[in-house]
Enzyme design. Structure first.
Site, PDB file in Angstrom:
ATOM      1  N   THR A 194       0.773  -1.241   0.112  1.00  0.00           N
ATOM      2  CA  THR A 194      -0.205   0.179   0.077  1.00  0.00           C
ATOM      3  C   THR A 194       0.914   1.263   0.142  1.00  0.00           C
ATOM      4  OG1 THR A 194      -1.647  -1.064   1.503  1.00  0.00           O
ATOM      5  CG2 THR A 194      -1.764   1.196   1.515  1.00  0.00           C
ATOM      6  N   THR A 212      -4.340   1.548  -2.364  1.00  0.00           N
ATOM      7  CA  THR A 212      -3.652  -0.057  -2.475  1.00  0.00           C
ATOM      8  C   THR A 212      -4.728  -0.839  -3.689  1.00  0.00           C
ATOM      9  OG1 THR A 212      -3.072  -1.944  -1.406  1.00  0.00           O
ATOM     10  CG2 THR A 212      -5.295  -1.022  -0.697  1.00  0.00           C
ATOM     11  N   ARG A 222     -13.544  -8.279  -0.782  1.00  0.00           N
ATOM     12  CA  ARG A 222     -12.844  -8.084   0.529  1.00  0.00           C
ATOM     13  C   ARG A 222     -12.415  -6.536   0.308  1.00  0.00           C
ATOM     14  NH1 ARG A 222      -7.339  -6.235   1.694  1.00  0.00           N
ATOM     15  NH2 ARG A 222      -6.771  -6.771   3.842  1.00  0.00           N
ATOM     16  N   VAL A 223     -12.630  -5.853   1.703  1.00  0.00           N
ATOM     17  CA  VAL A 223     -12.169  -4.480   1.873  1.00  0.00           C
ATOM     18  C   VAL A 223     -11.244  -4.441   2.887  1.00  0.00           C
ATOM     19  CG1 VAL A 223     -13.254  -2.142   2.471  1.00  0.00           C
ATOM     20  CG2 VAL A 223     -14.695  -3.634   1.121  1.00  0.00           C
ATOM     21  N   GLY A 224     -10.105  -3.684   2.527  1.00  0.00           N
ATOM     22  CA  GLY A 224      -8.866  -3.656   3.657  1.00  0.00           C
ATOM     23  C   GLY A 224      -8.945  -2.630   4.252  1.00  0.00           C
ATOM     24  N   ASP A 225      -8.099  -2.098   5.126  1.00  0.00           N
ATOM     25  CA  ASP A 225      -8.097  -0.818   6.048  1.00  0.00           C
ATOM     26  C   ASP A 225      -7.892   0.431   5.291  1.00  0.00           C
ATOM     27  OD1 ASP A 225      -5.595  -1.824   5.307  1.00  0.00           O
ATOM     28  OD2 ASP A 225      -4.576  -0.199   6.723  1.00  0.00           O
ATOM     29  N   THR A 245      -0.024   0.657   6.534  1.00  0.00           N
ATOM     30  CA  THR A 245       0.338  -0.305   5.544  1.00  0.00           C
ATOM     31  C   THR A 245       0.300  -1.615   6.054  1.00  0.00           C
ATOM     32  OG1 THR A 245       2.565  -0.035   5.562  1.00  0.00           O
ATOM     33  CG2 THR A 245       1.438   1.092   3.812  1.00  0.00           C
ATOM     34  N   GLY A 246       0.285  -2.973   5.222  1.00  0.00           N
ATOM     35  CA  GLY A 246       0.377  -4.148   6.107  1.00  0.00           C
ATOM     36  C   GLY A 246      -1.106  -4.832   6.071  1.00  0.00           C
ATOM     37  N   GLY A 248      -4.503  -5.268   6.593  1.00  0.00           N
ATOM     38  CA  GLY A 248      -5.493  -4.599   6.880  1.00  0.00           C
ATOM     39  C   GLY A 248      -6.537  -4.723   8.071  1.00  0.00           C
TER      40      GLY A 248
HETATM   41  N1  GLY Z   1      -3.354  -2.648   4.025  1.00  0.00           N
HETATM   42  C1  GLY Z   1      -3.811  -2.929   2.589  1.00  0.00           C
HETATM   43  C2  GLY Z   1      -4.733  -4.161   2.806  1.00  0.00           C
HETATM   44  O1  GLY Z   1      -4.644  -4.771   3.869  1.00  0.00           O
HETATM   45  O2  GLY Z   1      -5.625  -4.122   2.143  1.00  0.00           O
END
Ligand code: GLY
Length: 339
Positions: A194, A212, A222-225, A245-246, A248
């Site tokens: 990200t 990202t 899927r929705v990340g952070d 980042t990382g 989520g």
């Molecule tokens: N940090 C990006 C994700 O997990 O989608």
């Protein structure tokens, strides 16, 4: 009534805005003191992203234009396989993008999730913030909104990303009908790379973007952070900004970027606040032995001090960020918490 008054206000103040903006431009040309733009990458990407962002800020003093310009560089680059065009796809081979933007002076924000076929999701998120009374658009609705604003639909799956996805699929199981990849073992890591781009203008406006392609091979939808305000990004003009980042899922369940900003509000430095957020993730997972993933935070406070921390040392390296200010380009190493 509400909508009429708002339009009326924008029209009535347009001329004043132009005069103020001209005044500000002259002021900024004279000095960029206090302005800073940072991103969650080191030397190579940092320079590519931050120099064009700085050029825009120096000309316009518009921090949103600046961070959007810098972010678009990585979104449009097919060589980066974790953001925008060229990002690794979901388990069905479809690239789905997440992004968010937040502007401190108004505390407004916009975000999109699971956006397909549009190369610059951060620009779409900005339009959600500036051209709608909503915050979050997803999937097909987000794409239709982007098209209404003139974005072109394009194939985001590069050959490099398609081949990586195919190899992952062919290596999933010995018990299915897919034979192992012709080229041999699949070794590519399952990434959730990200980028965060945060900035402060010379007149103290703080803003941030996170963008990202999300977790590689994710379940569709899927929705990340990254598009969750308070998780992948948070900005408060009284305090500063933070981005994550990382992995989520971990950042979402502890409202990571909001947590970092609130720790800064309570008096921690950006470095201490980022470390506190990583520690919080370790704690809620039951301690170091339970943590087999990585997350990283970067932050800037309103004084322009920066910090970054990660849970693990990715590739044996301390986490880093880069920033650009009137003193030029710098890379800053942070600290990881677990060995
Ligand atoms: N940090 C990006 C994700 O997990 O989608």
């Amino acid at each position: 009534m509400h909508k009429f008054s708002r339009r009326h206000f924008f029209k009535a103040t347009a001329g004043i805005g132009a005069t103020v903006s001209l005044f500000l431009q002259q002021k900024v040309h004279a000095q960029h003191r206090g302005a800073i733009i940072l991103c969650s990458r080191g030397e190579a990407w940092g320079r590519k992203v931050l120099q064009p962002a700085w050029d825009v800020l120096a000309q316009s003093n518009n921090i949103l234009d600046a961070i959007e310009t810098g972010t678009n560089v990585v979104e449009l680059d097919p060589d980066d396989m974790s953001v925008g065009y060229g990002g690794l796809p979901n388990e069905e081979g479809v690239v789905q993008l997440d992004a968010s933007i937040m502007y401190g002076p108004t505390h407004r924000c916009g975000s999109i999730a699971c956006l397909e076929n549009i190369k610059t999701p951060s620009s779409v998120a900005r339009l959600v913030m500036e051209r709608t009374d909503h915050i979050h658009l997803v999937g097909e609705g987000a794409k239709r909104f982007a098209r209404m604003h003139g974005f072109r639909e394009e194939n985001l799956l590069t050959d490099k990303a398609r081949i990586a996805w195919l190899k992952w699929k062919e290596n999933l199981s010995d018990a299915d009908d897919w034979l192992p990849p012709a080229e041999g073992e699949y070794a590519e890591e399952r990434t959730n790379g990200t980028i965060n781009v945060l900035g402060i203008s010379a007149d103290g406006a703080i803003a941030g973007i996170t963008t990202t392609s999300g977790l590689a091979w994710k379940i569709p939808g899927r929705v990340g952070d990254s598009p969750i305000i308070g998780a992948g990004l948070y900005v408060d003009n009284e305090v500063g900004a933070a981005g994550a980042t990382g992995r989520g899922e971990e950042v979402i369940r502890m409202c990571g970027s909001f947590y970092v900003v609130e720790r800064m509000r309570a008096g921690l430095s950006p470095q201490e606040a980022c470390e506190a957020a990583c520690q919080k993730i370790i704690d809620i997972n039951g301690g170091p032995a339970k943590v087999n993933f990585n997350d990283k935070f970067i932050a800037v406070n309103k004084k322009g001090e920066v910090g970054c921390a990660s849970i693990q040392a990715a590739n044996g390296q301390e986490p880093e960020l880069s920033y650009i200010s009137q003193n030029g380009f710098q890379v800053v190493k942070g600290r990881h918490l677990l060995d």
